[in-house]
Design a protein around this motif. Structure first.
Motif, PDB file in Angstrom:
ATOM      1  N   LEU A  49      -3.821  -0.588   1.263  1.00 24.34           N
ATOM      2  CA  LEU A  49      -3.258  -1.165   0.001  1.00 24.34           C
ATOM      3  C   LEU A  49      -2.429  -0.009  -0.715  1.00 24.34           C
ATOM      4  O   LEU A  49      -1.298  -0.262  -1.087  1.00 24.34           O
ATOM      5  CB  LEU A  49      -4.086  -1.921  -0.973  1.00 24.34           C
ATOM      6  N   ARG A  50      -2.953   1.151  -0.911  1.00 28.10           N
ATOM      7  CA  ARG A  50      -2.373   2.339  -1.512  1.00 28.10           C
ATOM      8  C   ARG A  50      -1.177   2.700  -0.902  1.00 28.10           C
ATOM      9  O   ARG A  50      -0.233   2.915  -1.153  1.00 28.10           O
ATOM     10  CB  ARG A  50      -3.609   3.274  -1.617  1.00 28.10           C
ATOM     11  N   LYS A  51      -1.283   2.808   0.565  1.00 25.84           N
ATOM     12  CA  LYS A  51      -0.427   3.197   1.609  1.00 25.84           C
ATOM     13  C   LYS A  51       0.833   2.329   1.375  1.00 25.84           C
ATOM     14  O   LYS A  51       2.036   2.475   1.444  1.00 25.84           O
ATOM     15  CB  LYS A  51      -0.911   2.966   3.092  1.00 25.84           C
ATOM     16  N   ALA A  52       0.594   0.747   1.297  1.00 29.86           N
ATOM     17  CA  ALA A  52       1.513  -0.273   1.218  1.00 29.86           C
ATOM     18  C   ALA A  52       2.372   0.034  -0.148  1.00 29.86           C
ATOM     19  O   ALA A  52       3.480  -0.576  -0.088  1.00 29.86           O
ATOM     20  CB  ALA A  52       0.862  -1.759   1.501  1.00 29.86           C
ATOM     21  N   MET A  53       1.772   0.379  -1.085  1.00 34.23           N
ATOM     22  CA  MET A  53       2.477   0.528  -2.384  1.00 34.23           C
ATOM     23  C   MET A  53       3.091   1.810  -2.716  1.00 34.23           C
ATOM     24  O   MET A  53       3.718   2.145  -3.490  1.00 34.23           O
ATOM     25  CB  MET A  53       1.728   0.224  -3.337  1.00 34.23           C
ATOM     26  N   LYS A  54       2.627   3.092  -1.619  1.00 32.06           N
ATOM     27  CA  LYS A  54       3.063   4.467  -2.312  1.00 32.06           C
ATOM     28  C   LYS A  54       4.492   4.829  -1.742  1.00 32.06           C
ATOM     29  O   LYS A  54       4.998   4.205  -0.760  1.00 32.06           O
ATOM     30  CB  LYS A  54       1.944   5.198  -1.701  1.00 32.06           C
ATOM     31  N   GLY A  55       5.064   5.592  -2.474  1.00 32.46           N
ATOM     32  CA  GLY A  55       6.300   6.085  -2.103  1.00 32.46           C
ATOM     33  C   GLY A  55       7.642   4.855  -2.470  1.00 32.46           C
ATOM     34  O   GLY A  55       7.253   3.938  -3.222  1.00 32.46           O
TER      35      GLY A  55
END
Length: 304
Positions: A10-16
């Protein structure tokens, strides 16, 4: 299931730059409500951020409402919806009726406890200050969560109840709404189903037809909802979904609430009833009525 893996995904989907909405849908819809709660806690402990805050800042509109709804524990979701129905702009009577007529005593008790903790006022007090007359009394009665949940049918009492309903409505000029309320809001389901059978014999019409001809507005809607939930809860929700989408415009708050709150309880039964009642699948209805990520996540929930 690894809460840590899902939290990282989930963090990866929202980071950057940009958000990977598909990854968010994929991750959250494959988990059940208790797994999502574990992810929520793990996200905070391993990443040091609040998952719901992150989701809210990355998403918007109806899609955001569905995702945040999925992340909210069942009881709290009902609590938030009731509060919105009472304290938002105008009263959302349909929401109040739907939740209070369809939840079990245990669920209603949990709702009352959490409502009070969350908002400092009791659900009953807020209902009383926001609604009026007989409709208010029906909601207050349902909100006590005091229905008999046994299965015993007292045949003599069933005959008497049916006669009371007949005399309170069809047989007289004007309607004694208190009789309707005291029978429909307190008796157990098996008993009421018997009462409805007997009633048909006495009145030569279904109890729902009598309610429609004797009452109007919110009171009519509330008592009809009680009868429908007693007879067939999934069919009641199928009708709520159908009405939220048919015709011009979509009643998104109802559509979202039913899809989120029933997705892990009786969605398969709701789908079956929907098809039987309307000759079209719930899936095709959602597909034709919604778009984008909002449509994607609702279709995943519909897949139940």
């Amino acid at each position: 299931f690894s809460a840590e893996q899902e939290a990282q995904a989930l963090r990866k989907a929202m980071k950057g730059l940009g958000t990977d909405e598909d990854a968010i849908i994929e991750t959250l819809t494959k988990l059940n409500i208790s797994q999502r709660q574990q992810v929520l806690i793990t996200y905070k402990s391993t990443i040091g951020r609040d998952l719901i805050d992150d989701l809210k800042s990355e998403l918007s509109g109806n899609f955001e409402k569905v995702i945040v709804g999925l992340m909210t524990p069942t009881t709290m979701y009902d609590v938030h919806e009731l509060r919105r129905a009472l304290k938002g702009a105008g009263t959302d009577e349909g929401c109040l009726i739907e939740i209070l007529a369809s939840r079990t005593n245990g669920e209603i008790r949990h709702i009352n406890e959490n409502y009070k903790i969350q908002y400092g006022s009791s659900l009953e007090d807020d209902i009383v200050s926001d609604t009026s007359s007989m409709f208010r009394r029906v909601l207050v009665s349902l909100a006590t969560g005091n229905r008999d949940e046994g299965t015993f049918v007292d045949e003599a009492l069933a005959q008497q109840d049916a006669q009371c309903l007949y005399e309170a409505g069809e047989k007289r000029w004007g309607t004694d709404e208190v009789q309707f309320m005291s029978i429909l809001c307190t008796r157990n389901r098996c008993h009421l189903l018997r009462v409805f059978d007997v009633y048909r014999g006495i009145a030569n019409k279904d109890i729902t037809e009598s309610i429609k001809s004797e009452m109007s507005g919110d009171l009519e809607d509330a008592l009809l909802a009680v009868v429908k939930c007693m007879r067939n809860k999934p069919a009641y929700f199928a009708e709520r979904l159908y009405k939220s989408m048919k015709g011009l415009g979509t009643d998104d708050s109802t559509l979202i609430r039913v899809m989120v709150s029933r997705s892990e309880i009786d969605m398969l039964y709701i789908r079956r009833e929907f098809l039987a009642m309307y000759g079209k699948s719930l899936h095709s209805f959602i597909k034709g009525d919604c778009s984008g990520d909002y449509r994607k996540v609702l279709l995943r929930l519909c897949g139940g």
